[in-house]
Design an enzyme around this catalytic site. Structure first.
Site, PDB file in Angstrom:
ATOM      1  N   GLU A  63       0.832  -1.198   0.000  1.00 27.41           N
ATOM      2  CA  GLU A  63       0.000   0.000   0.000  1.00 27.41           C
ATOM      3  C   GLU A  63       0.869   1.251   0.000  1.00 27.41           C
ATOM      4  OE1 GLU A  63      -4.136  -1.186   2.098  1.00 27.41           O
ATOM      5  OE2 GLU A  63      -2.496  -1.013   3.515  1.00 27.41           O
ATOM      6  N   CYS A  79       3.632   8.321   1.179  1.00 28.10           N
ATOM      7  CA  CYS A  79       4.191   7.354   2.112  1.00 28.10           C
ATOM      8  C   CYS A  79       4.269   6.028   1.359  1.00 28.10           C
ATOM      9  CB  CYS A  79       3.255   7.267   3.321  1.00 28.10           C
ATOM     10  SG  CYS A  79       3.744   6.013   4.515  1.00 28.10           S
ATOM     11  N   CYS A 135       6.039  -7.114   6.460  1.00 29.77           N
ATOM     12  CA  CYS A 135       7.199  -6.689   7.245  1.00 29.77           C
ATOM     13  C   CYS A 135       7.595  -7.816   8.183  1.00 29.77           C
ATOM     14  CB  CYS A 135       6.868  -5.439   8.067  1.00 29.77           C
ATOM     15  SG  CYS A 135       8.295  -4.760   8.967  1.00 29.77           S
ATOM     16  N   CYS A 155       6.638  -5.883  15.184  1.00 29.55           N
ATOM     17  CA  CYS A 155       6.262  -4.989  16.280  1.00 29.55           C
ATOM     18  C   CYS A 155       4.779  -5.232  16.609  1.00 29.55           C
ATOM     19  CB  CYS A 155       6.491  -3.530  15.883  1.00 29.55           C
ATOM     20  SG  CYS A 155       8.195  -3.215  15.391  1.00 29.55           S
ATOM     21  N   CYS A 174       1.749  -2.855  15.477  1.00 30.19           N
ATOM     22  CA  CYS A 174       1.684  -2.441  14.068  1.00 30.19           C
ATOM     23  C   CYS A 174       1.001  -3.531  13.255  1.00 30.19           C
ATOM     24  CB  CYS A 174       3.094  -2.204  13.544  1.00 30.19           C
ATOM     25  SG  CYS A 174       3.141  -1.810  11.783  1.00 30.19           S
ATOM     26  N   CYS A 229      -0.228   5.597  10.282  1.00 29.13           N
ATOM     27  CA  CYS A 229       0.959   4.860  10.719  1.00 29.13           C
ATOM     28  C   CYS A 229       0.565   3.557  11.380  1.00 29.13           C
ATOM     29  CB  CYS A 229       1.740   5.658  11.753  1.00 29.13           C
ATOM     30  SG  CYS A 229       2.228   7.275  11.213  1.00 29.13           S
TER      31      CYS A 229
HETATM   32  N1  SAH Z   1       9.633  -0.281   9.594  1.00 30.00           N
HETATM   33  C1  SAH Z   1       9.907   1.130   9.580  1.00 30.00           C
HETATM   34  C2  SAH Z   1       9.023   1.862   8.621  1.00 30.00           C
HETATM   35  C3  SAH Z   1       7.561   1.935   9.021  1.00 30.00           C
HETATM   36  S1  SAH Z   1       7.227   3.576   9.474  1.00 30.00           S
HETATM   37  C4  SAH Z   1       9.793   1.687  10.985  1.00 30.00           C
HETATM   38  O1  SAH Z   1       9.283   0.987  11.843  1.00 30.00           O
HETATM   39  O2  SAH Z   1      10.268   2.782  11.232  1.00 30.00           O
HETATM   40  C5  SAH Z   1       5.751   3.438  10.328  1.00 30.00           C
HETATM   41  C6  SAH Z   1       5.822   4.189  11.641  1.00 30.00           C
HETATM   42  O3  SAH Z   1       4.573   4.034  12.302  1.00 30.00           O
HETATM   43  C7  SAH Z   1       6.872   3.593  12.561  1.00 30.00           C
HETATM   44  O4  SAH Z   1       7.433   4.612  13.353  1.00 30.00           O
HETATM   45  C8  SAH Z   1       6.020   2.680  13.403  1.00 30.00           C
HETATM   46  O5  SAH Z   1       6.638   2.320  14.607  1.00 30.00           O
HETATM   47  C9  SAH Z   1       4.782   3.508  13.587  1.00 30.00           C
HETATM   48  N2  SAH Z   1       3.624   2.723  13.957  1.00 30.00           N
HETATM   49  C10 SAH Z   1       3.427   1.411  13.773  1.00 30.00           C
HETATM   50  N3  SAH Z   1       2.228   1.036  14.263  1.00 30.00           N
HETATM   51  C11 SAH Z   1       1.656   2.151  14.755  1.00 30.00           C
HETATM   52  C12 SAH Z   1       0.410   2.416  15.371  1.00 30.00           C
HETATM   53  N4  SAH Z   1      -0.483   1.439  15.563  1.00 30.00           N
HETATM   54  N5  SAH Z   1       0.157   3.675  15.741  1.00 30.00           N
HETATM   55  C13 SAH Z   1       1.051   4.662  15.534  1.00 30.00           C
HETATM   56  N6  SAH Z   1       2.232   4.479  14.948  1.00 30.00           N
HETATM   57  C14 SAH Z   1       2.538   3.234  14.565  1.00 30.00           C
END
Ligand code: SAH
Length: 378
Positions: free
Chosen positions: A113, A126, A133, A137, A140, A367
């Protein structure tokens, strides 16, 4: 072929599949490689430059529009250098048409996406660097689905080209405009797909007609904190912004929130970030999703402030992101009063800090919400 090699970060404990990669595309290649492909087809080398101008300058992939190429050769040239990599399965919009999420299906079925967001003074796309991935985490949605595969350089560039074309065509509310920013904050861990992401950054920022001509400073690469890759990125001579998804200043909690922390600890991640900032002169962004009663305590704000002042000085900016809801998770965003308290403590510690204006929550485009589910409503 570059795709036959295992991803170099396998050696660093972060594996990525190399199989099932899409066909070669103009955006995978340097100018001399494009010319070599064209010569193999029995065409003069300058045809490669014509194709690059159509793609990078006119943002077009339609052979019928390439009237400066001999009609009889257009299809063959396009087949060799502009194979269709992915089709948009669905667009979802919100914010009165100023935010649009696109679900892409690659030739092998892999889903990813991208999200295009228009602001008064800029337009940001974005992009995804992987289908899925592997970083797992728990807060996420992408991390919950696991890794399908790396995206190719051209599959990444193509998300940006499509966004630039959509802006130029006025497909977002507000009329025709120009794509100005790219953030690698979609699906995937960009630094686990290092070479392809780097090549994509070069294509995106190279001046036309060999690239899309965006400024390096308007490109942000966000990472969970793959330390060797951050240090390597510092050697590339680029001016891109590094964003680090920290989410907590202590190893004990970060080991569970960002599991790769078991391999590279907070202190190592911050030292690598400092090295990046020192080498490039660019301030590093720290991403911090505020999760109610998990990582939003005043003592964590103070510890974070102290650590960042010590390790990064003025070369840091904190982006607080109230947690976006994801399916199956019981975690919530911190309430506004807790957010404000967190901000205040960071500022008292002398750290620059903002709460991110998150876009796209209602279409699962914010995010951490990108799950690439073909059948969901959003
Ligand atoms: N893998 C990379 C790129 C993804 S960026 C990274 O983790 O940095 C996506 C961003 O959104 C990251 O900072 C991630 O930690 C954050 N993110 C993931 N899940 C989220 C959520 N449920 N709410 C807010 N931010 C989130």
């Amino acid at each position: 072929m570059p795709y036959d090699r295992p991803d170099e970060h396998t050696a660093l404990g972060v594996s990525g599949p190399g199989r099932g990669m899409p066909p070669r595309h103009l955006a995978d290649l340097e100018a001399d490689q494009r010319r070599a492909v064209v010569r193999e087809l029995g065409e003069p080398a300058f045809r490669a430059d014509q194709l690059a101008r159509h793609y990078f300058t006119r943002l077009s992939t339609d052979p019928a529009a390439m009237t400066d190429l001999p009609a009889a050769r257009r299809e063959a040239l396009a087949a060799a250098l502009l194979p269709e990599l992915a089709t948009p399965v669905r667009h979802l919009s919100c914010d009165g048409g100023a935010t649009r999420k696109t679900l892409w299906r690659a030739a092998d079925g892999a889903l990813s996406e991208s999200v295009l967001m228009r602001y008064p003074d800029r337009a940001t796309v974005c992009v995804s660097s992987q289908a899925g991935c592997g970083m797992a985490c728990p807060f996420c949605a992408t991390g919950q689905g696991g890794l399908t595969r790396n995206l190719s350089t051209a599959e990444i560039v193509e998300q940006v080209r499509a966004a630039a074309a959509a802006m130029r065509a006025g497909e977002l509310s507000g009329g025709a405009g120009r794509l100005s920013h790219v953030v690698f904050m979609g699906m995937g861990e960009p630094l686990a797909n290092y070479q392809r992401v780097l090549a994509a950054i070069r294509r995106i920022t190279h001046r036309a007609p060999d690239g899309l001509g965006l400024s390096q400073r308007s490109v942000t690469v966000s990472t969970v904190g793959l330390v060797p890759a951050i240090r390597r990125l510092a050697t590339e001579g680029l001016q891109v912004t590094l964003a680090v998804s920290l989410h907590t200043p202590d190893d004990e909690l970060r080991d569970t929130l960002v599991p790769v922390n078991r391999r590279w600890k907070v202190a190592e991640v911050l030292d690598a970030s400092r090295h990046y900032a020192n080498t490039t002169g660019r301030r590093v962004s720290i991403e911090y999703a505020l999760i109610r009663d998990v990582n939003d305590q005043p003592w964590r704000a103070e510890l974070l402030g102290r650590l960042l002042r010590e390790r990064l000085g003025a070369l840091v900016h904190v982006n607080l992101i109230p947690l976006n809801p994801t399916p199956g998770s019981t975690w919530d965003a911190s309430p506004p009063s807790v957010q404000e308290e967190f901000v205040a403590r960071l500022r008292t510690a002398g750290v620059v800090c903002t709460i991110r204006d998150t876009r796209g929550r209602e279409i699962a485009a914010a995010c951490g919400q990108l799950a690439a589910l073909p059948h969901s409503a959003g």
